[in-house]
Structure formats: C-alpha cells, structure tokens
Design a protein around this motif. Sequence first.
Motif, PDB file in Angstrom:
ATOM      1  N   GLN A  27      49.033  31.445  45.639  1.00 60.98           N
ATOM      2  CA  GLN A  27      48.444  30.310  46.317  1.00 60.98           C
ATOM      3  C   GLN A  27      47.161  30.629  47.085  1.00 60.98           C
ATOM      4  OE1 GLN A  27      50.098  26.879  46.694  1.00 60.98           O
ATOM      5  NE2 GLN A  27      47.766  26.460  47.158  1.00 60.98           N
ATOM      6  N   TYR A  28      47.230  31.759  47.451  1.00 60.33           N
ATOM      7  CA  TYR A  28      46.112  32.069  48.625  1.00 60.33           C
ATOM      8  C   TYR A  28      45.341  33.157  47.994  1.00 60.33           C
ATOM      9  CZ  TYR A  28      49.369  29.041  51.334  1.00 60.33           C
ATOM     10  OH  TYR A  28      50.144  27.919  51.803  1.00 60.33           O
ATOM     11  N   THR A  29      45.175  33.820  46.926  1.00 52.91           N
ATOM     12  CA  THR A  29      43.973  34.537  46.376  1.00 52.91           C
ATOM     13  C   THR A  29      43.059  33.958  45.888  1.00 52.91           C
ATOM     14  OG1 THR A  29      46.181  36.260  46.180  1.00 52.91           O
ATOM     15  CG2 THR A  29      44.023  36.648  45.119  1.00 52.91           C
ATOM     16  N   PHE A  30      41.999  34.078  46.399  1.00 51.27           N
ATOM     17  CA  PHE A  30      40.642  33.594  45.823  1.00 51.27           C
ATOM     18  C   PHE A  30      39.782  34.440  45.523  1.00 51.27           C
ATOM     19  CE2 PHE A  30      42.566  30.757  49.134  1.00 51.27           C
ATOM     20  CZ  PHE A  30      42.704  29.622  48.545  1.00 51.27           C
ATOM     21  N   SER A  31      38.992  34.125  44.411  1.00 49.85           N
ATOM     22  CA  SER A  31      37.835  34.985  43.884  1.00 49.85           C
ATOM     23  C   SER A  31      36.537  34.898  44.923  1.00 49.85           C
ATOM     24  CB  SER A  31      37.334  34.553  42.554  1.00 49.85           C
ATOM     25  OG  SER A  31      36.620  33.102  42.766  1.00 49.85           O
ATOM     26  N   ASN A  32      35.578  35.715  44.610  1.00 50.16           N
ATOM     27  CA  ASN A  32      34.383  35.887  45.579  1.00 50.16           C
ATOM     28  C   ASN A  32      33.798  34.519  45.474  1.00 50.16           C
ATOM     29  OD1 ASN A  32      34.516  38.657  46.050  1.00 50.16           O
ATOM     30  ND2 ASN A  32      33.540  39.287  44.211  1.00 50.16           N
ATOM     31  N   ASP A  33      34.015  33.442  44.434  1.00 49.98           N
ATOM     32  CA  ASP A  33      33.388  32.230  44.471  1.00 49.98           C
ATOM     33  C   ASP A  33      34.233  31.144  45.229  1.00 49.98           C
ATOM     34  OD1 ASP A  33      31.209  33.297  42.782  1.00 49.98           O
ATOM     35  OD2 ASP A  33      32.269  32.898  40.896  1.00 49.98           O
ATOM     36  N   GLY A  34      35.206  31.526  45.623  1.00 55.90           N
ATOM     37  CA  GLY A  34      36.057  30.833  46.447  1.00 55.90           C
ATOM     38  C   GLY A  34      37.174  29.943  45.496  1.00 55.90           C
ATOM     39  N   TRP A  35      37.355  30.204  44.311  1.00 50.33           N
ATOM     40  CA  TRP A  35      38.180  29.622  43.667  1.00 50.33           C
ATOM     41  C   TRP A  35      39.577  30.337  43.619  1.00 50.33           C
ATOM     42  CZ3 TRP A  35      36.993  24.736  42.098  1.00 50.33           C
ATOM     43  CH2 TRP A  35      35.706  24.450  41.722  1.00 50.33           C
ATOM     44  N   PRO A  36      40.857  29.811  43.062  1.00 53.08           N
ATOM     45  CA  PRO A  36      42.094  30.571  43.192  1.00 53.08           C
ATOM     46  C   PRO A  36      41.890  31.424  41.915  1.00 53.08           C
ATOM     47  CG  PRO A  36      42.504  28.089  43.312  1.00 53.08           C
ATOM     48  CD  PRO A  36      40.811  28.223  43.301  1.00 53.08           C
ATOM     49  N   ALA A  37      42.287  32.673  42.236  1.00 54.88           N
ATOM     50  CA  ALA A  37      42.058  33.784  41.456  1.00 54.88           C
ATOM     51  C   ALA A  37      42.897  34.015  40.197  1.00 54.88           C
ATOM     52  CB  ALA A  37      42.098  35.219  42.262  1.00 54.88           C
ATOM     53  N   TYR A  38      44.002  33.372  40.332  1.00 56.48           N
ATOM     54  CA  TYR A  38      44.998  33.428  39.221  1.00 56.48           C
ATOM     55  C   TYR A  38      45.170  32.114  38.529  1.00 56.48           C
ATOM     56  CZ  TYR A  38      46.391  37.621  41.562  1.00 56.48           C
ATOM     57  OH  TYR A  38      46.514  38.956  42.091  1.00 56.48           O
ATOM     58  N   ALA A  39      44.193  31.011  38.749  1.00 56.47           N
ATOM     59  CA  ALA A  39      44.400  29.723  38.218  1.00 56.47           C
ATOM     60  C   ALA A  39      43.691  29.985  36.922  1.00 56.47           C
ATOM     61  CB  ALA A  39      43.544  28.733  38.910  1.00 56.47           C
ATOM     62  N   GLY A  40      44.508  29.410  35.752  1.00 56.10           N
ATOM     63  CA  GLY A  40      44.142  29.475  34.294  1.00 56.10           C
ATOM     64  C   GLY A  40      44.745  30.704  33.773  1.00 56.10           C
ATOM     65  N   LEU A  41      45.311  31.716  34.274  1.00 53.85           N
ATOM     66  CA  LEU A  41      45.872  32.794  33.760  1.00 53.85           C
ATOM     67  C   LEU A  41      47.315  32.389  33.083  1.00 53.85           C
ATOM     68  CD1 LEU A  41      45.083  35.722  36.256  1.00 53.85           C
ATOM     69  CD2 LEU A  41      43.637  34.844  34.177  1.00 53.85           C
ATOM     70  N   ARG A  42      47.699  33.203  31.930  1.00 48.34           N
ATOM     71  CA  ARG A  42      49.105  33.124  31.424  1.00 48.34           C
ATOM     72  C   ARG A  42      50.037  33.715  32.371  1.00 48.34           C
ATOM     73  NH1 ARG A  42      50.455  35.649  27.036  1.00 48.34           N
ATOM     74  NH2 ARG A  42      52.060  33.917  26.548  1.00 48.34           N
ATOM     75  N   ALA A  43      51.015  33.101  32.444  1.00 52.83           N
ATOM     76  CA  ALA A  43      52.149  33.680  33.369  1.00 52.83           C
ATOM     77  C   ALA A  43      53.649  33.353  32.705  1.00 52.83           C
ATOM     78  CB  ALA A  43      51.882  33.207  34.726  1.00 52.83           C
ATOM     79  N   ARG A  44      54.527  33.822  33.342  1.00 47.06           N
ATOM     80  CA  ARG A  44      55.856  33.505  33.061  1.00 47.06           C
ATOM     81  C   ARG A  44      56.687  33.525  34.471  1.00 47.06           C
ATOM     82  NH1 ARG A  44      58.362  38.883  30.230  1.00 47.06           N
ATOM     83  NH2 ARG A  44      58.592  40.094  32.156  1.00 47.06           N
TER      84      ARG A  44
END
Length: 248
Positions: free
Chosen positions: A215-232
């Motif tokens: 929820q609270y990890t962001f990229s350098n651009d300010g976007w959620p870092a884990y959004a769009g990744l495959r997960a389970r």
Amino acid sequence: MKPTDVFCKCENRQFTERQQGLLINEDHVLVISDTGLTVWTYATEEGRIIVDSDRDTIILSLDLNDLNKPQNLEAAKFAKMSFPDFIQYLLSWDGGEVDVGLKPGDHVYEISEGFISRVEHVHPNGSITTTAGNLLAKSDYHILNEEELVLVEKLAKSIRTTCDMADGYKVGTLIVESNSVYLEGEHGKTELQPYDTIEVYNGEQVDRLTYDEVQYTFSNDGWPAYAGLRARYRPIVLTPLTKEDFKR
C-alpha cells in the motif's frame, strides 16, 4: 600444425616433463601423452613451449582416463576415434573457444531427454553444464530462439499459476488505490485485507510482503511500486466462534 617439444610443468610437482606436441596456433598447442590428446593454452619461455598447469587451461581433450570431463564431451561423441580422426576433428575446429551464443541463465532444449534446461556454465568447446548438473555436448542441445523462449515463459507462467491455484492461492495483478489494494485475475477483482500475506512474483521466486508494504511503497515518480505486478495470496477463512467453541 607444426610438430614441437612441449615442456609441461606438472601440478604440485617440482619438475618439468617433456612431451611431444603439435602447435595449432599462437595460443594453443596439442599435447600428446600416454593417456590421450589434450589442447592447452601455453606460453613461450626462452624459445621453449611451456604448459604450466597452474597457469594454463585445457581447451579440449580426449583423455582416456577421464572421458567425463566437460572438455572431453565433444570429442567423446566420436567415441573410439583414432589419432587421424582426432587430428581431422581439430582441423575442423578453429583452435579457440566455440561461440555458441549462450551464457549462464539461458535455456536450451535437451534433444535426447526432451527437457528444457537452464545453463549453469558454458565450456570453451561449446559443451555446457545445466543447473541440474548435466553435461551436454554442443550436438546434444538446441538453443531456443526468441519465439521459443516466449512460448516457454508463457508455458512456465501457466503451469506455475495452475499449481498455485491448486494449492489454494488466488493469482492475479495487483491494483493499488489510495485506500485499498486489490488482486485482479481469473477469479475476478478481490479486495485484500490488512491481515493478508501478499507474495509478489520475482522471476522464479516470490517476495513475501505485508499489506502496508504494498500500500505505501512508492517509486521515485510517486507511483505505487507494486501496482501492476503479478502476485498471489491465500485467502484466510475466518469462521465465527460459536457457543460450542467455548465449551472445548
């Protein structure tokens, strides 16, 4: 090739042994010994051809005492070859490393076994060692092209997803919004809860993360870092307590 004397400094010994050899080029010499034929790198010292086992390396060999060495694999394909056969083999080989276009981590198809394997090490004569420990001669494997690699990746992804779902996981793509985290896949769109353990695919591994990390990890651009990744994640089934539970 030019006949020559070769002075071999034997490993862990204090003397030099003279053997017969054939100069292949300015970098490699064929050493003829009692047990076989070996191509070494060498150096010229005081006009003599010197092979030092502490410094030089074997490029290719047909050692009758150890046919399982990686350097032997390609030559051993000819099995029982005679001296003239081996010389002819050397003449068709350029005397250097065989560029097979592979590097550790690449995938090959094992022709005899029908397996797809990952490369652990590429030997100078083009033979390889797989991560499973198998030694393969250059003629024993097929290098996967780009289309085949894409197909393998899709197949591996599909198999892994099927196995994870059979183990009770839900698999999909992470969606991170301001106040919520979702996993969207074949099961639909599921809102995850703060107590859920989320595992993000990272190559052949999975990274276990908490809800807050996603929820609270962001990229350098300010976007959620884990959004769009495959997960389970494996749903936790909460069963309400009954009066019977308090009697136990």
